[in-house]
Design an enzyme around this catalytic site. Structure first.
Site, PDB file in Angstrom:
ATOM      1  N   ASP A   1       0.830  -1.207   0.000  1.00 58.59           N
ATOM      2  CA  ASP A   1       0.000   0.000   0.000  1.00 58.59           C
ATOM      3  C   ASP A   1       0.864   1.256   0.000  1.00 58.59           C
ATOM      4  O   ASP A   1       0.487   2.281  -0.575  1.00 58.59           O
ATOM      5  CB  ASP A   1      -0.940  -0.007   1.206  1.00 58.59           C
ATOM      6  CG  ASP A   1      -2.180   0.841   0.975  1.00 58.59           C
ATOM      7  OD1 ASP A   1      -2.750   0.761  -0.139  1.00 58.59           O
ATOM      8  OD2 ASP A   1      -2.592   1.568   1.891  1.00 58.59           O
TER       9      ASP A   1
ATOM     10  N   CYS B   1     -10.933   4.259  -4.349  1.00 61.49           N
ATOM     11  CA  CYS B   1     -10.033   3.969  -3.237  1.00 61.49           C
ATOM     12  C   CYS B   1     -10.387   4.816  -2.018  1.00 61.49           C
ATOM     13  O   CYS B   1     -10.601   4.298  -0.921  1.00 61.49           O
ATOM     14  CB  CYS B   1      -8.588   4.229  -3.663  1.00 61.49           C
ATOM     15  SG  CYS B   1      -7.388   4.025  -2.323  1.00 61.49           S
TER      16      CYS B   1
ATOM     17  N   TYR C   1      -8.970   5.833   9.187  1.00 60.56           N
ATOM     18  CA  TYR C   1      -9.889   5.856   8.054  1.00 60.56           C
ATOM     19  C   TYR C   1     -11.336   6.152   8.442  1.00 60.56           C
ATOM     20  O   TYR C   1     -12.189   6.297   7.559  1.00 60.56           O
ATOM     21  CB  TYR C   1      -9.769   4.553   7.257  1.00 60.56           C
ATOM     22  CG  TYR C   1      -8.423   4.459   6.589  1.00 60.56           C
ATOM     23  CD1 TYR C   1      -8.077   5.324   5.550  1.00 60.56           C
ATOM     24  CD2 TYR C   1      -7.461   3.551   7.032  1.00 60.56           C
ATOM     25  CE1 TYR C   1      -6.821   5.266   4.965  1.00 60.56           C
ATOM     26  CE2 TYR C   1      -6.202   3.484   6.434  1.00 60.56           C
ATOM     27  CZ  TYR C   1      -5.897   4.347   5.408  1.00 60.56           C
ATOM     28  OH  TYR C   1      -4.643   4.307   4.826  1.00 60.56           O
TER      29      TYR C   1
ATOM     30  N   TYR D   1     -12.339   3.236   1.386  1.00 61.13           N
ATOM     31  CA  TYR D   1     -11.587   3.181   2.647  1.00 61.13           C
ATOM     32  C   TYR D   1     -12.349   3.886   3.760  1.00 61.13           C
ATOM     33  O   TYR D   1     -12.348   3.434   4.912  1.00 61.13           O
ATOM     34  CB  TYR D   1     -10.201   3.798   2.477  1.00 61.13           C
ATOM     35  CG  TYR D   1      -9.118   2.793   2.174  1.00 61.13           C
ATOM     36  CD1 TYR D   1      -8.066   2.577   3.052  1.00 61.13           C
ATOM     37  CD2 TYR D   1      -9.143   2.042   0.998  1.00 61.13           C
ATOM     38  CE1 TYR D   1      -7.059   1.652   2.779  1.00 61.13           C
ATOM     39  CE2 TYR D   1      -8.155   1.116   0.707  1.00 61.13           C
ATOM     40  CZ  TYR D   1      -7.118   0.923   1.592  1.00 61.13           C
ATOM     41  OH  TYR D   1      -6.141   0.004   1.323  1.00 61.13           O
TER      42      TYR D   1
ATOM     43  N   GLU E   1      -9.828  -2.586  -6.344  1.00 59.85           N
ATOM     44  CA  GLU E   1      -9.786  -2.487  -4.885  1.00 59.85           C
ATOM     45  C   GLU E   1      -9.979  -3.865  -4.248  1.00 59.85           C
ATOM     46  O   GLU E   1      -9.280  -4.230  -3.307  1.00 59.85           O
ATOM     47  CB  GLU E   1     -10.863  -1.525  -4.377  1.00 59.85           C
ATOM     48  CG  GLU E   1     -10.502  -0.053  -4.478  1.00 59.85           C
ATOM     49  CD  GLU E   1      -9.320   0.301  -3.602  1.00 59.85           C
ATOM     50  OE1 GLU E   1      -9.310  -0.056  -2.403  1.00 59.85           O
ATOM     51  OE2 GLU E   1      -8.391   0.945  -4.119  1.00 59.85           O
TER      52      GLU E   1
END
Length: 217
Positions: free
Chosen positions: A44, A135, A164, A139, A206
């Site tokens: 990531d 994305c 997040y 998240y 994803e």
């Protein structure tokens, strides 16, 4: 209906699988293998270096000072805020900058970022905004869902959930949502279908990223 809601509806069948994916589910429960999480953090981190370029491209393609500043702020947010949580876990997992430099992104990782950058280079701000949204938005929704179900008090994974599901991260996501709405207000049906396809493809990527992270390849 807002266009962002139309995007979501057209990818909801994919997004619903995120919450039950073993990587996400075990992270929320606190049972995820630290080796799997370590692999994810490294991949990531490499992903975010490419993701930041997406917003740097937005600065170049912006036609207003306001949009330029917002893209620049979001690039800074990714590198200095979202990267911040990665650096926290790098320390916890004894990952050095040399370790990052010695790793290469997986094929799924490279394919995802290459796709986002390709559609953004060939398009304009609306393509950039939509390519980035899957994305960022997913998240936020994953962070909110895990926080709702499990909270963010887990001694190891709690910090990830907290990041997040935070107001700061939510504000970055809100900006991305507003950007999409702003630049898709008067689009043609062909452009609408084109952007829905980009969003759905990124949503599939994803899922593949979670799957790649769990399998370690």
């Amino acid at each position: 209906m807002k266009f962002t809601q139309e995007l979501y509806i057209n990818a909801k069948d994919i997004w619903d699988t995120y919450y039950t994916h073993p990587f996400v589910d075990e992270l929320g429960k606190g049972t995820l293998s630290k080796e799997k999480f370590k692999f994810y953090i490294i991949q990531d981190y490499l992903y975010l270096l490419e993701y930041a370029k997406l917003f740097a491209l937005g600065v170049i393609k912006s036609k207003s000072e306001y949009d330029m500043k917002q893209f620049a702020n979001l690039t800074d947010g990714i590198l200095n805020s979202e990267m911040g949580i990665h650096k926290v876990y790098m320390e916890k997992l004894n990952i050095t900058t040399e370790d990052i430099a010695n790793h290469r992104p997986t094929l799924d990782n490279t394919s995802y970022t290459s796709y986002m950058l390709a559609v953004s280079h060939s398009g304009d701000i609306k393509e950039i905004a939509v390519a980035a949204l899957s994305c960022m938005w997913s998240y936020k929704m994953i962070g909110d869902k895990l926080n709702e179900i499990y909270g963010c008090d887990h001694e190891f994974y709690g910090e990830w959930i907290k990041t997040y599901s935070s107001e700061r991260y939510s504000s970055l996501n809100d900006w991305n949502l507003e950007l999409v709405e702003k630049h898709t207000e008067y689009i043609s049906e062909d452009d609408r279908a084109h952007l829905i396809n980009i969003f759905r493809n990124c949503s599939i990527y994803e899922y593949k990223f979670w799957d790649m992270s769990y399998k370690g390849a």
